[in-house]
Design a protein around this motif. Structure first.
Motif, short mmCIF file in Angstrom:
data_model
loop_
_atom_site.label_atom_id
_atom_site.label_comp_id
_atom_site.label_asym_id
_atom_site.label_seq_id
_atom_site.Cartn_x
_atom_site.Cartn_y
_atom_site.Cartn_z
N LEU A 77 0.83 -1.21 0.00
CA LEU A 77 0.00 0.00 0.00
C LEU A 77 0.86 1.26 0.00
CD1 LEU A 77 -2.91 -1.00 2.41
CD2 LEU A 77 -2.92 -0.89 -0.06
N LYS A 128 0.16 5.67 -10.26
CA LYS A 128 -0.94 4.72 -10.39
C LYS A 128 -1.33 4.46 -11.84
CE LYS A 128 -3.43 6.65 -7.00
NZ LYS A 128 -4.50 6.78 -5.98
N PRO A 146 -5.33 -6.61 -5.80
CA PRO A 146 -5.40 -6.80 -4.35
C PRO A 146 -5.75 -8.24 -3.97
CG PRO A 146 -7.18 -5.37 -5.12
CD PRO A 146 -6.45 -5.84 -6.32
N GLY A 185 -12.22 -7.60 -5.65
CA GLY A 185 -13.68 -7.50 -5.74
C GLY A 185 -14.11 -6.78 -6.99
N LYS A 199 -4.60 -1.18 -18.31
CA LYS A 199 -3.84 0.06 -18.33
C LYS A 199 -2.41 -0.11 -18.84
CE LYS A 199 -3.89 0.65 -13.58
NZ LYS A 199 -3.50 1.28 -12.31
N GLU A 238 -18.28 -0.18 -1.13
CA GLU A 238 -17.04 -0.42 -1.88
C GLU A 238 -16.08 -1.27 -1.05
OE1 GLU A 238 -16.13 0.70 -4.98
OE2 GLU A 238 -17.84 1.98 -5.40
N ARG A 278 -17.53 -4.89 -0.87
CA ARG A 278 -17.38 -5.62 -2.14
C ARG A 278 -15.91 -5.80 -2.48
NH1 ARG A 278 -21.61 -2.25 -5.64
NH2 ARG A 278 -20.56 -0.69 -4.39
N ARG A 279 -15.04 -5.23 -1.67
CA ARG A 279 -13.60 -5.29 -1.88
C ARG A 279 -13.17 -4.62 -3.19
NH1 ARG A 279 -10.44 -8.26 0.82
NH2 ARG A 279 -11.17 -9.33 2.68
N THR A 280 -13.90 -3.60 -3.58
CA THR A 280 -13.52 -2.90 -4.79
C THR A 280 -12.76 -1.62 -4.47
OG1 THR A 280 -15.75 -2.00 -4.71
CG2 THR A 280 -15.34 -3.71 -6.33
N SER A 312 -9.92 -0.83 -2.80
CA SER A 312 -8.48 -0.71 -3.06
C SER A 312 -8.21 -0.78 -4.57
CB SER A 312 -7.71 -1.79 -2.32
OG SER A 312 -8.22 -3.05 -2.62
N ARG A 313 -9.05 -1.54 -5.28
CA ARG A 313 -8.85 -1.65 -6.72
C ARG A 313 -9.14 -0.31 -7.41
NH1 ARG A 313 -11.81 -3.60 -11.16
NH2 ARG A 313 -13.66 -3.53 -9.90
N ILE A 314 -10.20 0.36 -6.98
CA ILE A 314 -10.57 1.64 -7.59
C ILE A 314 -9.54 2.71 -7.24
CG2 ILE A 314 -12.30 3.48 -7.62
CD1 ILE A 314 -13.06 0.84 -9.06
N LEU A 315 -9.10 2.72 -5.98
CA LEU A 315 -8.16 3.76 -5.58
C LEU A 315 -6.75 3.50 -6.11
CD1 LEU A 315 -9.27 4.74 -1.99
CD2 LEU A 315 -9.71 5.88 -4.14
N ALA A 316 -6.53 2.29 -6.65
CA ALA A 316 -5.24 2.03 -7.28
C ALA A 316 -5.22 2.58 -8.71
CB ALA A 316 -4.95 0.53 -7.29
N GLN A 317 -6.35 3.13 -9.15
CA GLN A 317 -6.39 3.77 -10.47
C GLN A 317 -5.94 5.23 -10.29
OE1 GLN A 317 -6.79 1.51 -12.57
NE2 GLN A 317 -7.55 0.06 -11.05
N GLU A 345 -8.18 4.53 6.54
CA GLU A 345 -7.23 3.55 6.02
C GLU A 345 -7.91 2.73 4.94
OE1 GLU A 345 -4.09 2.69 6.33
OE2 GLU A 345 -3.62 4.33 7.68
N ARG A 361 -7.00 -0.32 3.84
CA ARG A 361 -6.91 -1.79 3.97
C ARG A 361 -8.28 -2.42 3.82
NH1 ARG A 361 -1.88 -3.58 7.14
NH2 ARG A 361 -2.00 -5.03 5.43
#
Lengths: 312, 337
Positions: A49, A77, A84, A88, A153, B118, B121-123, B125-130, B334, B336
Motif C-alpha cells: 500500500l 498509479k 489486491p 472484488g 492500463k 465499496e 465488495r472489496r472494490t 483498493s482496486r478503484i483507488l489504485a487507479q 485507512e 486496507r
C-alpha cells in the motif's frame, strides 16, 4: 538507478505503537519477479500500500519508477497495476463493464477502450464470458478478471497481493503461467505470498518478511546456502542402515549434515553436488547402494529452518 | 570541498519541501467517469425504481385529487398550478407534504452504502489504485446521487405541470413557473442534506445496514422528536415568569429558532413561502405589523424569495458542511480492505 523499479529507503509505517513496517530497504530491478514472503501480519500488504501511495509512510521514502507515490500518485498509479488480495468487482455489472469503468478512470481515450478491454479479456481467457455478470464468476475467474483489470492500463509494474490464495491447484498453476508470460514481456512484478512453492516457481528473487522487517533477501539458491548451510540435498538409498555408512558420509568434505529418513534413506546436506563421493563412501563402508538422488532445496525448507532456527 | 559537502544534504530537503506543497494533477481527475458509472447504477437499481414508483403514485394521486378540487375555482385563482402542489383533501395530504417525507428516504437510499459498499465488495483498493484521487470518488458519488435525485424530482415536477395543463385547461403563468422552479431547486438541496448525511454515515460505519439505520434514525429524530424538544427547550431557556406578553413572544421566537435547526423546518418554510404567495412572514407577526396590509394579497416573487433566502442558504450550507465532514473523514480513512 535507472533500472530500479521500486526503491525504498528506511521505509517505516506505524499504527500507533504498533510497527507494521520497520526500516525497510527494498530494491526491485526492471524485468524481475520479486516475491515478498512471510507469515500473515508480517507487513507485506502495508508495504504494498505504501508503494502504491494508498497509505502514507510514517518515515522513510519510496520511489516507484523514479516517482514519489505520495506526491505524484496519478503518474505512479497510471503506470502500476495492483491486484489486491481477494479482488472484488461490481457484481451487477458484466466483466466488460467492470473493465470499461477502470479504463475510463485511467483516462484511456474512448476510441481505444473497446479494443484494450477485449485484448485484456482475451489475454486471460475470459473473452467468452465478457458479457456475463461478474457476480456469477468463480474464484478463479475473478482472479483472472483481476489480472485483466490490471492489464487494461498496460502497466510497467504489476503488484499482486496473494495472487493465488484460494485458487484450486489447476487454477493457480494457470495463474502462475500467466505471470511467467508477463515476465517474458518485460513487465516487472512484485508479488506477496505465503505459498512458498509457488513463489519459488516464478520468482527471481525473494525477500523474507518477519515482524515488519525484511530479514532475508536473495535468490532461492542463495538463501538456501545461507540458511541451511548447503544448497544440495542428496538422498542415498541403501539396503540396510548402518552407523558406519553415516560416519563415512559425514567425512566427505562439504557435507553439513547427515540424517536418516523414515524411508531408510540417508539425507545428506552439502554445499555442492557430492553424489560421486557419497557412492564411494557407501561402498567403502561396506554398504549396498540402491540409489542416489539429488533434491534441490525448496523455499519451504528455508522458511521452516529460518523461523525455527532463529537468526543467521 | 567543504562547501560542496555542506550544500549537498540541503538539496533533497528543498526538493522535499517543494514537493510537500503540491500534489500533481487535479483532484477531480476521473470524476466524470465516477459520476456516469454511479448514475447508471442508480438509475438501473431496483431500490431506486421502487422509490420512484412510490413517489410517482403519490404525485399522481394527490395532484389528481387536488386538480378535481381546483377545477371549480379556475376562474378566481391566480396561482392554480401552485395549488396543485399544496391542496390537500381528506384522506390524502398535499403533494408537498408527501414530498417532504419521501425526499429524505430517497436520498438515504441512494447513498447509505456508497463508501462502505465499496469496502464490503472489496472494490475500494482496486478503484483507488487507479489514477484518481479520493476526492473524485467521494465527490463523484455525491454528485451522481444529487443528479439522480434532481432527475427524479424534475421528471415528477414536469409530470405535474403536464397533468395540470390537461386537467385545468389553463396555461401556467410566468410567475407560477418561476415559483415552481425555485421550489424544485429547494427540494433538490433539501435532498442534498440527506445525501451528505447518508454519505457521512457510509464513511463512518463499515456495515451498510448500520449506516442506513443511523441515517433513518436522524431523519426520524428531526421529523418526530425535534418539534417536541424545541418546545420543551424553549420553555426552559426562555421561561414565562410573570406572564408579560414580551415573555410569551420571546418563548415563541426561541422555539422557532430552535426548530429551524431541523432541515425539515427549513424546507417546510421555504415550501410554504414559495408556493403560497400570500404568506408574508415566516415568523410571528404582531397585529401592529399588519396595519395597512391587505390580507390575502399575494407578494411578488422577488419578495417571497427574499423571505426564504435565509432558509435556502441554510439548506445549502448544511449540505456543504455535512459533505465537508464526510470528506475529511474519508481522506483520513485507512484503505486496507
Amino acid at each position: 538507478m535507472v533500472d530500479s523499479v521500486i526503491q525504498t529507503k528506511d521505509l517505516t509505517k506505524k499504527y500507533g505503537e504498533f510497527v507494521a513496517v520497520d526500516g525497510l530497504n527494498l530494491e526491485v530491478q526492471a524485468g524481475e519477479v520479486f516475491g515478498l514472503l512471510g507469515p500473515n501480519g508480517a507487513g507485506k500488504t502495508t508495504t504494498i500500500l505504501m508503494i502504491l501511495g494508498l497509505t502514507e509512510p510514517t518515515a522513510g521514502s519510496v520511489r516507484v519508477l523514479g516517482l514519489d507515490p505520495a506526491r505524484q500518485p496519478l503518474s505512479v498509479k497510471s503506470r502500476v497495476g495492483y491486484l489486491p488480495d481477494q479482488v472484488g468487482f461490481y457484481d451487477e455489472l458484466t466483466a466488460r463493464e467492470n473493465l470499461t469503468y477502470i479504463a475510463r478512470l485511467n483516462g484511456i481515450p474512448d476510441s481505444q477502450i473497446d479494443r484494450r478491454v477485449d485484448e485484456a479479456l482475451a489475454r486471460v481467457g475470459l473473452e467468452k464470458v465478457a458479457y456475463k455478470r461478474a457476480g456469477t464468476f468463480s474464484r478463479g475467474m475473478r482472479q483472472r478478471l483481476g489480472l485483466a483489470d490490471v492489464l487494461v492500463k498496460q502497466p510497467q509494474l504489476i503488484i499482486m497481493d496473494e495472487p493465488t490464495s484460494g485458487l484450486d491447484p489447476e487454477a493457480s498453476h494457470e495463474f502462475l503461467e500467466m505471470i511467467l508470460d508477463l515476465k517474458k514481456e518485460g513487465i516487472t512484478i512484485l508479488l506477496s505470498s505465503h505459498l512458498l512453492y509457488q513463489v519459488q516457481a516464478v520468482c527471481d528473487r525473494v525477500g523474507l518478511f518477519s515482524q515488519g522487517k525484511m530479514v532475508l533477501e536473495g535468490t532461492v539458491e542463495n538463501l538456501a546456502q545461507r540458511v541451511l548451510g548447503g544448497a544440495y540435498r542428496v538422498l542415498v538409498d541403501v539396503e540396510s542402515v548402518q552407523p558406519e555408512i553415516a560416519q563415512a558420509l559425514e567425512k566427505i568434505p562439504g557435507v553439513a549434515h547427515v540424517q536418516v529418513t523414515d524411508t531408510k534413506k540417508y539425507q545428506v546436506e552439502a554445499a555442492h553436488d557430492i553424489r560421486p563421493e557419497a557412492a564411494q563412501a557407501v561402498i567403502s563402508a561396506g554398504g549396498r547402494l540402491l540409489g542416489l538422488g539429488v533434491q534441490a532445496q525448496s523455499l519451504d525448507d528455508i522458511y521452516t529452518a529460518y523461523f525455527q532456527g532463529g537468526s543467521i | 570541498m567543504t562547501e560542496a559537502m555542506a550544500q549537498k544534504p540541503a538539496m533533497p530537503d528543498e526538493r522535499a519541501v517543494a514537493a510537500l506543497r503540491e500534489r500533481e494533477g487535479s483532484p477531480w481527475t476521473g470524476i466524470w467517469s465516477v459520476i456516469l458509472k454511479e448514475m447508471a447504477d442508480h438509475l438501473s437499481s431496483t431500490r431506486i425504481f421502487i422509490l420512484e414508483v412510490l413517489i410517482l403514485l403519490a404525485a399522481l394521486g394527490t395532484v389528481y385529487v387536488a386538480s378535481q378540487n381546483i377545477q371549480q375555482t379556475t376562474a378566481e385563482d391566480q396561482f392554480l398550478y401552485l395549488r396543485l402542489f399544496t391542496t390537500a383533501q381528506q384522506p390524502l395530504p398535499a403533494f408537498v407534504g408527501l414530498l417532504a417525507f419521501f425526499i429524505p428516504l430517497v436520498a438515504i437510499a441512494l447513498v447509505f452504502d456508497a463508501i462502505n459498499g465499496e469496502f464490503s465488495r472489496r472494490t475500494m483498493s482496486r478503484i483507488l489504485a487507479q489514477p484518481i484521487y479520493r476526492d473524485a470518488l467521494l465527490m463523484g458519488k455525491f454528485l451522481a446521487a444529487l443528479f439522480t435525485l434532481a432527475l427524479v424530482c424534475t421528471a415528477i415536477w414536469l409530470l405535474i405541470f403536464g397533468l395540470g395543463i390537461l386537467r385545468l385547461g389553463v396555461a401556467p403563468g410566468g410567475e407560477e413557473v418561476g415559483r415552481g422552479l425555485l421550489f424544485l431547486v429547494a427540494t433538490i438541496f433539501y435532498g442534498g442534506i440527506w445525501l451528505a448525511l447518508g454519505l457521512v454515515f457510509s464513511v463512518v460505519f463499515r456495515q451498510s445496514a448500520t449506516a442506513a439505520l443511523a441515517s433513518i434514525a436522524v431523519w426520524l429524530f428531526f421529523t418526530v422528536f425535534w418539534g417536541m424538544i424545541a418546545g420543551v427547550a424553549a420553555q426552559t431557556l426562555s421561561p414565562i415568569r410573570i406572564g408579560l406578553p414580551d415573555e410569551f413572544l420571546a418563548q415563541a421566537n426561541m422555539e422557532l429558532a430552535l426548530s429551524r435547526f431541523s432541515p425539515n423546518t427549513l424546507y417546510a418554510e421555504t415550501m410554504v413561502a414559495l408556493l403560497r404567495p400570500e404568506i408574508r412572514s415566516l415568523g410571528i407577526l404582531l397585529p401592529t405589523q399588519l396595519e395597512g396590509a391587505i390580507l390575502g394579497a399575494p407578494l411578488p416573487l422577488s419578495q417571497s424569495l427574499l423571505l426564504v433566502w435565509p432558509q435556502m442558504t441554510g439548506l445549502v450550507a448544511a449540505s456543504i458542511l455535512l459533505f465537508a465532514l464526510g470528506y475529511v473523514l474519508f481522506q483520513r480513512q485507512e484503505i486496507r480492505a
